[in-house]
Design an enzyme around this catalytic site. Sequence first.
Site, PDB file in Angstrom:
ATOM      1  N   GLY A 190      -1.845   2.802   5.195  1.00 50.80           N
ATOM      2  CA  GLY A 190      -1.981   2.175   3.616  1.00 50.80           C
ATOM      3  C   GLY A 190      -2.046   2.221   2.405  1.00 50.80           C
ATOM      4  N   GLY A 250      -4.660   3.090  -4.635  1.00 51.06           N
ATOM      5  CA  GLY A 250      -4.222   4.135  -3.475  1.00 51.06           C
ATOM      6  C   GLY A 250      -3.595   4.664  -2.803  1.00 51.06           C
ATOM      7  CG  ASP A 274      -7.748  -6.735  -4.789  1.00 47.41           C
ATOM      8  OD1 ASP A 274      -6.676  -7.744  -4.819  1.00 47.41           O
ATOM      9  OD2 ASP A 274      -7.068  -5.280  -4.644  1.00 47.41           O
TER      10      ASP A 274
END
Length: 672
Positions: free
Chosen positions: A350, A355, A468
């Site tokens: 994924g 990246g 995040d």
Amino acid sequence: MLLSPLLLLLHLSFSIPPSFSQSFFYNGFKNCDSTNITMNGVAEITDDGILRLTDVRSRLIGRGFYPDPIRFKSPTTGTSLSFSTSFVFAVVPKYRQLGGHGLAFTISPTKDLVGAQPSQYLGLLNCSLNGNSSNHLFAVEFDTVQDYEFVDIDDNHVGVNINRMRSVNSTRAGFFVDGDSTKQEICLHSGKKIQAWIDYDADIPQLNITLSIYSKKPSTPILSLPVDLSPVFQDFMYVGFSASTGLLASSHYVFGWSFNMTGKAKSLNLHCLPSLPPFKKNKRGFIIGLSVSVILAFFIIATGGAVYVFKQFNHVDMVEDWELDVGPQKYSYKDLKDSTKGFHEKEMLGYGGSGKVYKGVLPNSTTQIALKRILKESKHGQKEFASEISTIGRLRHRNLVQLLGWSRRKGEFLLIYDFMSNGSLDNYIFNNPKTILSWEQRFKIINDVSNGLLYLHEGWEQTVLHRDIKAGNVLLDSELNGRLGDFGLAKLYDHGSHPTTTKVVGTLGYMAPELTRTGKPTTSSDVFAFGALLLEVVCGRRPIELKASPEELILVDWVMDKWREGRLLEVVDSRLKGEFDKVEVMMVLKLGLMCSSDEPSFRPSMRQVIRYLEGEVPLPEILAPPSEKGGFVVGFDDFAASLKKMDTWSVGYREGDADLEAGSGLPELVSG
Ligand SMILES: *[C@@H]1O[C@H](CO)[C@@H](O)[C@H](O)[C@H]1NC(C)=O
Ligand SMILES: *[C@@H]1O[C@H](CO)[C@@H](O)[C@H](O)[C@H]1NC(C)=O
Ligand SMILES: *[C@@H]1O[C@H](CO)[C@@H](O)[C@H](O)[C@H]1NC(C)=O
Ligand SMILES: *[C@@H]1O[C@H](CO)[C@@H](O)[C@H](O)[C@H]1NC(C)=O
Ligand SMILES: *[C@@H]1O[C@H](CO)[C@@H](O)[C@H](O)[C@H]1NC(C)=O
Ligand SMILES: *[C@@H]1O[C@H](CO)[C@@H](O)[C@H](O)[C@H]1NC(C)=O
Ligand SMILES: CC(=O)N[C@H]1CO[C@H](CO)[C@@H](O)[C@@H]1O
């Protein structure tokens, strides 16, 4: 007869220091030796009469001090005296564009600064001395590296440091041309001569710092601070320079120096100072005798050779000095690449922030790993990145995805993580998941993530911001334990200090509203994202659901509305088929709302979050449903309003982010 001169000598050496000067002027250091400048570390005076503080080897310290102490305090009033100094320096980096670390004009009680460390400490202090007022240290740093630890503003700044490496104030290196108020930038590590003036008027008090690439002093300083140096100075102090290198290195040179305690220091004339020896050029005349055909043949061979060397280069893992200091184990790029079948699409697990993630195997073992491939083009980014790797590698917690190692090739980094066999949480709650997690499993995962995040915020020597947090970054191991992953975006800062403004990163729907305004990520903006995660785990949908009806578009608003209507349990994921603990669910939803408050000060800390989750303390009263719009939730409308300002949100988009795809329809929706 002999006794009296001896007594006089004794008297002199005990009552006042042997000698002290009020001013001096070194127009270059030709014919100077250790009697004129006290040098320590690797400092030396070159044959050309330049004081070279360091060369380009790693982790060096070099210092040059005026040999005699100077009186910095008035014997009558005990307050600090004024001083003025000017000097010309140059920083020549080993690798073009990469300075390391910097130099500092220093006023200190000693000339040898025992225990000081190189790299970011510039040979002035070490981590235990840093910040102690008994250091009596004053320095003006010319720093070519941005250290997040000391909240440096950038990698090309001038800062005033008092007893600590974190600057009292600093500014980007530059100068003002007289009559023009725009600052001209100066690159400190350009290798060119730069003149600096430091003027202190103890009566006002005022400290001015001025820079120029010319001999004439500009009339406007780049830094002007109202700072009283009386508590910093001792009666007698030494003045000089200290420079250091880190993994990246520069030669630091001082060409001339003027100093005055009783008036303005005389400026130096750049043309009258010695110059650095020019780079050795090829001997002229070598080619003259050669015929054109030979040159052509040579050219062809050289080109062929260069291509060959270039190809070889691309197969070899190049090792640079700084890599040796990176903590986690380094692996061969080739082995890792092979284990993913050459980054084959089929091996892709994924996208993680910044990246693609591939499945691989640890070289020479059967351990499965997740490999994140990050492209980092700029050399600068690479070095910063390496320091981040070494930090992340030291973080260990059962609710974090462990970084096992890394590898690098030109412009590319590979990060090796524990392989999480059950994938990421988003696959279980959004988009028609194959497996539905029960409430017990969800509640366990929430608790796991909160523990992982608390560790990042408080459990380590520095605060680590995740920046995040979202369902896609919560990974599930084989026993379905929740682990926070993807610290690629983590930035560190000292406990209790504030991080500098950085580029806003994050994912739409998880970004605290103040982030788009201030650009400053905080523990509180992590808590906001965690709040969004809580709500989505309970409700089984994304924080912004484009397919939903307008009133359900923004999850937090929808939950809030339902709560006001007294129908909070209606938001719970219908796939749970009503099988859940109502008390726990209500608590998690309210906690989610509390974390999602627009007002950062209303949000709990992660420590408090855990107390609520564990039922150690009940949620505060303020969480009683407000009868009308008001209470702690005022401002949720701002959240919706800020959504409409798509330009501000777009900074949160990142290429390859799964959520980006979901967000692609948003502009349409806003206009409609
Ligand atoms: C260096 O010091 C010596 C001895 O004190 C002195 O004779 C000489 O003039 C000094 N040189 C310079 C360039 O100041
Ligand atoms: C820092 O320097 C002081 C003074 O020399 C020394 O006592 C101390 O051990 C040093 N600390 C470290 C961590 O190097
Ligand atoms: C500061 O340094 C002094 C002298 O070295 C020492 O006694 C004191 O404990 C230090 N203070 C702190 C807070 O480290
Ligand atoms: C730094 O100095 C500038 C003026 O030179 C001032 O505006 C700014 O507030 C100062 N910053 C700090 C952190 O003191
Ligand atoms: C600092 O600079 C200002 C000009 O901006 C000047 O008026 C002032 O006298 C200077 N102070 C010192 C100590 O040089
Ligand atoms: C893996 O094994 C090969 C061959 O046995 C060896 O050359 C290589 O150094 C090993 N690599 C590691 C990381 O142990
Ligand atoms: C819910 C789920 O997919 N569980 C799996 C997690 O991983 C273990 C081991 O890989 C499997 O046995 C579970 O079925």
